[in-house]
Design an enzyme around this catalytic site. Structure first.
Site, PDB file in Angstrom:
ATOM      1  N   GLN A  17      -9.793  -4.626   9.490  1.00 38.87           N
ATOM      2  CA  GLN A  17      -9.856  -3.529  10.459  1.00 38.87           C
ATOM      3  C   GLN A  17      -8.581  -3.516  11.288  1.00 38.87           C
ATOM      4  O   GLN A  17      -8.218  -4.522  11.891  1.00 38.87           O
ATOM      5  CB  GLN A  17     -11.048  -3.729  11.378  1.00 38.87           C
ATOM      6  CG  GLN A  17     -12.379  -3.812  10.636  1.00 38.87           C
ATOM      7  CD  GLN A  17     -13.521  -3.571  11.598  1.00 38.87           C
ATOM      8  OE1 GLN A  17     -13.852  -2.435  11.893  1.00 38.87           O
ATOM      9  NE2 GLN A  17     -14.085  -4.648  12.119  1.00 38.87           N
ATOM     10  N   LEU A  23       2.021  -1.906  18.706  1.00 43.61           N
ATOM     11  CA  LEU A  23       3.371  -1.890  19.290  1.00 43.61           C
ATOM     12  C   LEU A  23       4.406  -1.606  18.205  1.00 43.61           C
ATOM     13  O   LEU A  23       4.475  -2.317  17.202  1.00 43.61           O
ATOM     14  CB  LEU A  23       3.687  -3.260  19.920  1.00 43.61           C
ATOM     15  CG  LEU A  23       5.089  -3.353  20.550  1.00 43.61           C
ATOM     16  CD1 LEU A  23       5.140  -2.621  21.893  1.00 43.61           C
ATOM     17  CD2 LEU A  23       5.518  -4.817  20.739  1.00 43.61           C
ATOM     18  N   ASP A  49       3.847  -3.624  14.662  1.00 43.65           N
ATOM     19  CA  ASP A  49       4.445  -2.928  13.522  1.00 43.65           C
ATOM     20  C   ASP A  49       5.916  -3.315  13.404  1.00 43.65           C
ATOM     21  O   ASP A  49       6.692  -3.106  14.335  1.00 43.65           O
ATOM     22  CB  ASP A  49       4.331  -1.413  13.722  1.00 43.65           C
ATOM     23  CG  ASP A  49       4.880  -0.657  12.537  1.00 43.65           C
ATOM     24  OD1 ASP A  49       4.173  -0.564  11.523  1.00 43.65           O
ATOM     25  OD2 ASP A  49       6.037  -0.178  12.619  1.00 43.65           O
ATOM     26  N   TYR A  54      14.685  -3.044  10.504  1.00 47.01           N
ATOM     27  CA  TYR A  54      14.906  -3.049  11.956  1.00 47.01           C
ATOM     28  C   TYR A  54      15.809  -4.219  12.365  1.00 47.01           C
ATOM     29  O   TYR A  54      16.314  -4.247  13.491  1.00 47.01           O
ATOM     30  CB  TYR A  54      13.586  -3.124  12.736  1.00 47.01           C
ATOM     31  CG  TYR A  54      12.604  -2.001  12.464  1.00 47.01           C
ATOM     32  CD1 TYR A  54      12.999  -0.826  11.834  1.00 47.01           C
ATOM     33  CD2 TYR A  54      11.268  -2.105  12.856  1.00 47.01           C
ATOM     34  CE1 TYR A  54      12.097   0.198  11.585  1.00 47.01           C
ATOM     35  CE2 TYR A  54      10.366  -1.078  12.612  1.00 47.01           C
ATOM     36  CZ  TYR A  54      10.781   0.063  11.968  1.00 47.01           C
ATOM     37  OH  TYR A  54       9.876   1.067  11.725  1.00 47.01           O
ATOM     38  N   LYS A  83       7.559  -3.395   6.248  1.00 42.45           N
ATOM     39  CA  LYS A  83       7.907  -2.316   5.310  1.00 42.45           C
ATOM     40  C   LYS A  83       9.029  -2.730   4.357  1.00 42.45           C
ATOM     41  O   LYS A  83       9.985  -3.415   4.761  1.00 42.45           O
ATOM     42  CB  LYS A  83       8.351  -1.066   6.098  1.00 42.45           C
ATOM     43  CG  LYS A  83       7.404  -0.725   7.229  1.00 42.45           C
ATOM     44  CD  LYS A  83       7.720   0.546   7.960  1.00 42.45           C
ATOM     45  CE  LYS A  83       6.865   0.635   9.218  1.00 42.45           C
ATOM     46  NZ  LYS A  83       7.412  -0.075  10.375  1.00 42.45           N
ATOM     47  N   HIS A 116       8.736   1.897   2.834  1.00 40.51           N
ATOM     48  CA  HIS A 116       9.249   2.495   4.075  1.00 40.51           C
ATOM     49  C   HIS A 116       9.599   3.981   3.927  1.00 40.51           C
ATOM     50  O   HIS A 116       9.364   4.784   4.819  1.00 40.51           O
ATOM     51  CB  HIS A 116      10.481   1.702   4.541  1.00 40.51           C
ATOM     52  CG  HIS A 116      10.751   1.811   6.004  1.00 40.51           C
ATOM     53  ND1 HIS A 116      11.334   0.795   6.723  1.00 40.51           N
ATOM     54  CD2 HIS A 116      10.516   2.804   6.892  1.00 40.51           C
ATOM     55  CE1 HIS A 116      11.454   1.172   7.988  1.00 40.51           C
ATOM     56  NE2 HIS A 116      10.966   2.390   8.111  1.00 40.51           N
TER      57      HIS A 116
END
Ligand code: A2P
Length: 318
Positions: A17, A23, A49, A54, A83, A116
């Site tokens: 779940q 965030l 996340d 990044y 991702k 992604h």
């Protein structure tokens, strides 16, 4: 945890779940993101996340380790997403990509791993490789049809490296093309969504297919003019909260969607989490619903030389 703060509601996916409010960490620089993750866990966030591109997953990982410890939490108490980057779409590169992310995040598994973008770049060291004309070097075959990369992602589920798999930045046409070819259906499609880009077509398609939709850049991303929207400002004033809180409350209340506001500012991380408890009136929601103008803040179609969102003719092929 901050006293009196309620937890996020959850959405059931194929495995586990997922907390509906998480965030975001895009553009959270490595110097700030560790503290941001720790602040978030203390404030009650249970969903972080991340993404390889990044460039901050090692610091996110440090924040997770310390934040879990300081808050008496276990790995299974939180939800972690990452991702697959565009240069790793070749099937032989997919497992190595997730293993690098797992190592950086210091996690034994991911709750969710997303493709992604529906775009494959030529594999290699460069994150955005260029061809001899200076254009982004695309792997045209893998960019036209994501099923080969998807099959490699399905294997990650079989191996227990990731619990759910999904996609990001997919339009209806690309989902329509991929779905008949999958063994494991994408659990999630993560896309830009906010009152200026409400994605009604994608929402009803995903609801029909049982694919959960997650909103990134729910505040309109950095330097956005969305936060200056007069309708938003007047609703925020009525509720005595900041405009970002209204955007988060609106997103949190939409059916079959979740929301990932990004911040590295402690006070905002906390107020963004509290925003889920704001009760918008039916009239507030109607006013926000009327703001839709299909405006994207995030669109690399031009830079990458292809119609990512199938908006110029609706074709899912290159
Ligand atoms: P910062 O990280 O410096 O706090 P999005 O989630 O749509 O991508 O938006 C992220 C941007 O919005 C970042 O620039 C972030 O700044 C800013 N932001 C996050 N929370 C708030 C808030 N409560 N009020 C105003 N701006 C915010």
């Amino acid at each position: 945890m901050t006293k009196g703060v309620s937890m996020s509601k959850l959405v059931k996916l194929s495995s586990g779940q997922m907390p509906v409010l998480g965030l975001g960490t895009w553009r959270s620089d490595p110097g700030n993101v560790k503290a941001a993750v720790k602040t978030a866990l203390s404030a009650g966030y249970r969903h972080i996340d991340a993404a390889w591109i990044y460039g901050n997953e090692a610091e996110v990982g440090e924040g997770l380790v310390e934040g879990l410890k300081e808050n008496g939490l276990k790995r299974e108490d939180i939800w972690v997403t990452s991702k697959l980057w565009n240069t790793k779409h070749r099937p032989e590169h997919v497992e190595g990509a997730v293993r690098e992310t797992l190592k950086d995040l210091q996690c034994g598994y991911l709750d969710l791993y997303l493709m992604h973008w529906p775009v494959a770049f030529v594999a290699g060291e460069a994150k955005t490789p260029k061809d001899k004309d200076g254009k982004v070097a695309l792997d045209r075959q893998l960019s036209s049809d994501q099923s080969t990369t998807w099959a490699a992602m399905e294997k990650l589920v079989d191996q227990g490296l990731v619990r759910n798999i999904g996609v990001s930045n997919f339009c209806v046409e690309r989902l329509e093309k991929l779905l008949p070819q999958v063994r494991i259906k994408p659990a999630v499609n993560q896309v830009e969504m906010h009152p200026y880009l409400q994605q009604p077509k994608l929402m009803s398609y995903c609801a029909e297919k049982g694919i959960h939709l997650t909103a990134y850049s729910p505040l309109g991303s950095q330097d956005s003019h969305l936060l200056q929207e007069p309708v938003l400002l007047s609703i925020a004033e009525r509720h005595n909260v900041d405009p970002a809180a209204v955007l988060i409350a609106w997103a949190y209340g939409r059916p079959n969607t979740s929301v990932l506001p990004k911040s590295v500012t402690p006070a905002r991380i906390e107020s963004n989490f509290r925003a889920k408890d704001i009760a918008l009136s039916e009239e507030d929601k109607k006013q926000l619903d009327r703001l839709d103008k299909h405006h994207r803040f995030v669109n690399p179609s031009g830079a990458w030389g292809l119609d990512i969102y199938c908006e110029q003719g609706g074709q899912a092929s290159l």
